[in-house]
Write a protein that holds these residues in place. Structure first.
Motif, PDB file in Angstrom:
ATOM      1  N   LEU A  83       0.812  -1.214   0.000  1.00  0.00           N
ATOM      2  CA  LEU A  83       0.000   0.000   0.000  1.00  0.00           C
ATOM      3  C   LEU A  83       0.847   1.266   0.000  1.00  0.00           C
ATOM      4  O   LEU A  83       0.403   2.313  -0.486  1.00  0.00           O
ATOM      5  N   ALA A  87       0.050   4.051  -2.758  1.00  0.00           N
ATOM      6  CA  ALA A  87      -0.187   5.441  -2.366  1.00  0.00           C
ATOM      7  C   ALA A  87       0.796   6.380  -3.050  1.00  0.00           C
ATOM      8  O   ALA A  87       0.413   7.476  -3.494  1.00  0.00           O
ATOM      9  N   GLU A  88       2.045   5.977  -3.164  1.00  0.00           N
ATOM     10  CA  GLU A  88       3.028   6.865  -3.782  1.00  0.00           C
ATOM     11  C   GLU A  88       2.786   6.991  -5.284  1.00  0.00           C
ATOM     12  O   GLU A  88       2.969   8.075  -5.858  1.00  0.00           O
ATOM     13  N   ALA A  91      -0.128   9.371  -5.559  1.00  0.00           N
ATOM     14  CA  ALA A  91       0.308  10.734  -5.234  1.00  0.00           C
ATOM     15  C   ALA A  91       1.133  11.319  -6.373  1.00  0.00           C
ATOM     16  O   ALA A  91       0.970  12.498  -6.725  1.00  0.00           O
ATOM     17  N   LEU A 109     -10.946   5.126  -2.189  1.00  0.00           N
ATOM     18  CA  LEU A 109     -10.076   6.100  -1.545  1.00  0.00           C
ATOM     19  C   LEU A 109     -10.234   6.074  -0.026  1.00  0.00           C
ATOM     20  O   LEU A 109      -9.246   6.181   0.711  1.00  0.00           O
ATOM     21  N   LEU A 112      -8.502   2.921   1.333  1.00  0.00           N
ATOM     22  CA  LEU A 112      -7.058   3.082   1.237  1.00  0.00           C
ATOM     23  C   LEU A 112      -6.547   4.007   2.334  1.00  0.00           C
ATOM     24  O   LEU A 112      -5.556   3.690   3.021  1.00  0.00           O
ATOM     25  N   GLU A 113      -7.178   5.162   2.523  1.00  0.00           N
ATOM     26  CA  GLU A 113      -6.735   6.098   3.562  1.00  0.00           C
ATOM     27  C   GLU A 113      -6.807   5.458   4.952  1.00  0.00           C
ATOM     28  O   GLU A 113      -5.891   5.630   5.772  1.00  0.00           O
ATOM     29  N   LEU A 116      -3.927   2.943   5.305  1.00  0.00           N
ATOM     30  CA  LEU A 116      -2.648   3.629   5.505  1.00  0.00           C
ATOM     31  C   LEU A 116      -2.525   4.135   6.944  1.00  0.00           C
ATOM     32  O   LEU A 116      -1.462   4.004   7.568  1.00  0.00           O
ATOM     33  N   THR A 123      -0.927   9.035   4.789  1.00  0.00           N
ATOM     34  CA  THR A 123      -2.081   8.874   3.908  1.00  0.00           C
ATOM     35  C   THR A 123      -1.801   9.562   2.578  1.00  0.00           C
ATOM     36  O   THR A 123      -0.834  10.305   2.427  1.00  0.00           O
ATOM     37  N   LEU A 124      -2.690   9.312   1.629  1.00  0.00           N
ATOM     38  CA  LEU A 124      -2.547   9.963   0.331  1.00  0.00           C
ATOM     39  C   LEU A 124      -2.658  11.479   0.481  1.00  0.00           C
ATOM     40  O   LEU A 124      -1.873  12.238  -0.101  1.00  0.00           O
ATOM     41  N   ARG A 127       0.530  12.832   1.895  1.00  0.00           N
ATOM     42  CA  ARG A 127       1.609  12.850   0.901  1.00  0.00           C
ATOM     43  C   ARG A 127       1.456  14.050  -0.030  1.00  0.00           C
ATOM     44  O   ARG A 127       2.449  14.663  -0.440  1.00  0.00           O
ATOM     45  N   ILE A 132      -7.363  15.314  -1.959  1.00  0.00           N
ATOM     46  CA  ILE A 132      -7.124  14.341  -3.025  1.00  0.00           C
ATOM     47  C   ILE A 132      -7.902  14.778  -4.262  1.00  0.00           C
ATOM     48  O   ILE A 132      -9.124  14.674  -4.324  1.00  0.00           O
TER      49      ILE A 132
END
Length: 236
Positions: A83, A87-88, A91, A109, A112-113, A116, A123-124, A127, A132
């Motif tokens: 993950l 995420a990267e 981002a 989303l 995923l958040e 993380l 988190t996205l 980052r 988002i």
């Protein structure tokens, strides 16, 4: 000379398959990111992850995506490593103003958040250091621009409605993403204002469209004597 549409530039499709539908408690089992630089599968680059979610995958979820607990434990990546990569990549795309395209993307989303945060990873949003965006969700667009159409609005329904060609079985994350990108292009062909819109403007419109749809559904639930539980914010 007409200005090129954002649809003619790169897009990053995103989808997850999970242990269930609770974004706070369930876990991600697979992720697909599809980088698209034009219509059709020949213009797509696919990255996928199989993840050991660290919990049993319930039978209903296994029936949806076909991944058993045993298979995920034997072949899946450790969640933190997988993950963090996902995420990267998301981002990096958003930093370049490449939109994330996801069908019912609010679910993907949010889970995923939450994953993380649970794993102690940035988190996205952290980052990016901002909201988002841009995100493009064909479900939100379809609900808003074809509001009075009867019937369900699952991905499989829109695939049939728009005559999208499938390559493989749905609920395999990469197949779902490719189909979502095709549905988005079909929506833009039917509603040209989508292709003409500025990406930042389109993102903001989807926030309003989703809120209006959720408020309408919550009013309907109240009239039925049910608890209004549709989340009115989007994408998080």
């Amino acid at each position: 000379m007409s200005t090129p549409s954002w649809l003619d530039r790169p897009l990053l499709g995103f989808d997850t398959e999970t242990t269930g539908t609770d974004v706070a408690a369930d876990r991600i089992v697979t992720v697909a990111l599809v980088h698209s630089v034009g219509p059709g599968r020949a213009h797509e680059t696919v990255a996928t992850w199989l993840i050991d979610p660290g919990m049993d995958i319930p039978e209903p979820a296994q029936r949806v995506h076909g991944i058993s607990t045993a298979h995920a434990r034997e072949h899946g990546m450790e969640p933190s490593a997988a993950l963090a990569e996902v995420a990267e990549m998301l981002a990096d795309a958003l930093r370049k103003d490449v939109p994330i395209v996801a069908f019912n993307g609010s679910f993907d989303l949010q889970i995923l958040e939450n994953e993380l945060r649970r794993l102690g990873l940035p988190t996205l949003a952290e980052r990016l250091r901002h909201d988002i965006a841009p995100v493009v969700d064909p479900l939100v667009i379809d609900r808003a621009l074809d509001r009075w159409r009867k019937g369900k609005r699952r991905l499989v329904d829109l695939i049939e409605l728009y005559g999208v060609q499938q390559d493989g079985a749905l609920h395999t994350a990469d197949v779902d993403v490719s189909a979502t990108l095709d549905v988005l292009r079909a929506l833009a062909a039917k509603f040209p204002e989508i292709a003409r819109a500025d990406l930042a403007e389109l993102h903001q419109k989807q926030i309003s469209w989703h809120r209006e749809s959720a408020e309408s559904f919550n009013r309907y639930l109240q009239k039925q004597g049910k608890t209004p539980d549709a989340k009115e914010t989007w994408p998080l």
